[in-house]
Scaffold this active site. Structure first.
Site, PDB file in Angstrom:
ATOM      1  N   HIS A   1       0.688  -0.732   0.142  1.00  0.00           N
ATOM      2  CA  HIS A   1       0.331  -0.363   0.265  1.00  0.00           C
ATOM      3  C   HIS A   1       0.888   0.882  -0.052  1.00  0.00           C
ATOM      4  O   HIS A   1       0.407   1.935   0.041  1.00  0.00           O
ATOM      5  CB  HIS A   1      -0.690  -0.030   0.854  1.00  0.00           C
ATOM      6  CG  HIS A   1      -2.127  -1.198   1.157  1.00  0.00           C
ATOM      7  ND1 HIS A   1      -3.191  -1.437   1.694  1.00  0.00           N
ATOM      8  CD2 HIS A   1      -2.216  -1.745  -0.469  1.00  0.00           C
ATOM      9  CE1 HIS A   1      -3.879  -2.442   1.754  1.00  0.00           C
ATOM     10  NE2 HIS A   1      -3.821  -2.325   0.237  1.00  0.00           N
TER      11      HIS A   1
ATOM     12  N   PRO B   1      -5.885 -10.831  17.430  1.00  0.00           N
ATOM     13  CA  PRO B   1      -7.036 -11.157  19.112  1.00  0.00           C
ATOM     14  C   PRO B   1      -7.942 -11.239  18.342  1.00  0.00           C
ATOM     15  O   PRO B   1      -8.857 -11.871  19.439  1.00  0.00           O
ATOM     16  CB  PRO B   1      -6.624  -9.894  19.542  1.00  0.00           C
ATOM     17  CG  PRO B   1      -5.345  -8.443  19.086  1.00  0.00           C
ATOM     18  CD  PRO B   1      -5.663  -9.745  16.919  1.00  0.00           C
ATOM     19  N   GLU B   2      -8.204 -11.135  17.274  1.00  0.00           N
ATOM     20  CA  GLU B   2      -9.797 -12.000  16.938  1.00  0.00           C
ATOM     21  C   GLU B   2     -10.042 -12.401  15.567  1.00  0.00           C
ATOM     22  O   GLU B   2      -9.011 -12.845  14.632  1.00  0.00           O
ATOM     23  CB  GLU B   2     -10.605 -10.384  16.370  1.00  0.00           C
ATOM     24  CG  GLU B   2     -11.074  -9.735  17.889  1.00  0.00           C
ATOM     25  CD  GLU B   2     -10.900  -7.308  17.356  1.00  0.00           C
ATOM     26  OE1 GLU B   2     -11.544  -7.835  16.230  1.00  0.00           O
ATOM     27  OE2 GLU B   2     -10.904  -6.597  18.150  1.00  0.00           O
TER      28      GLU B   2
ATOM     29  N   THR C   1      -4.107  -8.409  10.661  1.00  0.00           N
ATOM     30  CA  THR C   1      -4.430  -7.495   9.716  1.00  0.00           C
ATOM     31  C   THR C   1      -6.645  -8.427   9.364  1.00  0.00           C
ATOM     32  O   THR C   1      -6.647  -9.059  10.052  1.00  0.00           O
ATOM     33  CB  THR C   1      -4.796  -7.751   7.620  1.00  0.00           C
ATOM     34  OG1 THR C   1      -5.323  -7.577   7.357  1.00  0.00           O
ATOM     35  CG2 THR C   1      -3.898  -9.656   7.772  1.00  0.00           C
TER      36      THR C   1
END
Ligand code: OAD
Length: 259
Positions: A134, A229-230, A203
């Site tokens: 990016h 973490p998720e 990400t």
């Protein structure tokens, strides 16, 4: 019960769960590796992420700040936002996740860090084979002559900056609605197709085409490990998902290969 394993350091034992152990075994023997990173890998360095309650896109509108149309309308406003981010990131340092990834690289013949981050912290940690998919906060690009230049000065002496050719300089960052550089996406996807291990760190996995990379790698035979973490849309593509912070889990995962 988790299995107790020697951590590799005398006198210190760590409790290693079977999933972590499974991922470590793959990592230990891998000769072709892609590490795909997003904003979460830099979170513990102090770089804000984009999504989430504290994320940049909660308080700022990407359409008003990260598009060519916004730049054409008000280049000073867009540059002020990037100057704020450049000033925020400039004093920050790589964290143990960046450093462990950099320390792993010399052990692996075919190694690539494909990052969506524009902060430059992988290179600052010593990573050599990095693709910034990016773009970078530390480069400018001329809208007229297209020349790309390194620009580390913070703050810039003039906002908006101008190219020696007279054209308007923009940050060398991929804005919303713009394609990624063809060579960069080709190289990342080629490496992913050939990889034995793909490590996906921090990400949210919602921005394409990068978000397609883990599933493509898995379909081509890679062992995919996610650290976040998720749960994310990429979790389904991962054989092992490790829930926690990058600066803690990545060094633990890479303990035997990143010294
Ligand atoms: P996001 O901000 O969308 O997602 C950050 C991810 O990192 C989330 O999944 C978090 O759960 C996770 N995370 C947060 N803290 C973490 C930690 N300490 N350790 C590990 N993971 C953690 O960032 P990206 O996925 O990188 O694009 O966003 C992708 C692109 O969307 C960005 O490059 C940007 C944005 O719009 C452009 O600007 C072109």
């Amino acid at each position: 019960m988790p299995e107790a394993l020697a951590s590799g350091r005398p006198g210190r034992w760590a409790v290693v769960d079977p999933e972590l152990q499974r991922a470590r075994q793959r990592i230990h023997t891998a000769t072709r590796v892609v590490v795909l990173t997003g904003a979460g890998v830099s979170a513990e360095s102090g770089v804000p992420t984009f999504s989430g309650p504290e994320g940049l896109w909660r308080n700022f509108s990407p359409q008003e700040l990260a598009t060519q149309a916004a730049f054409d309308l008000d280049p000073k406003l867009v540059w002020e936002w990037y100057e704020w981010r450049r000033g925020l990131v400039a004093p920050l340092s790589p964290n143990p996740a960046h450093r462990a990834i950099a320390a792993w690289e010399p052990r692996v013949p075919e190694f690539l860090v494909a990052t969506q981050n524009v902060d430059g912290l992988h290179a600052a940690a010593g990573s050599q084979r990095v693709i910034e998919l990016h773009g970078s906060l530390w480069r400018t690009r001329c809208n007229s002559c297209r020349q790309v230049r390194e620009e580390r000065q913070v703050p810039l002496p003039q906002i908006p900056p101008r190219c020696p050719c007279g054209g308007p300089l923009r940050p060398d960052i991929v804005w919303i609605g713009e394609p990624l550089p063809e060579w960069a996406i080709q190289r990342a996807f080629q490496a992913a197709r050939a990889a034995e291990v793909v490590l996906v760190v921090g990400t949210s996995g919602v921005v394409y085409p990068v978000a397609a990379l883990p599933q493509l790698a898995r379909s081509a035979g890679a062992f995919v490990i996610e650290v976040n973490p998720e749960e994310t849309p990429l979790t389904a593509a991962a054989q092992v998902s490790l829930r926690g912070k990058a600066a803690e889990l990545v060094p633990l995962l890479l303990e035997s290969v990143a010294r």
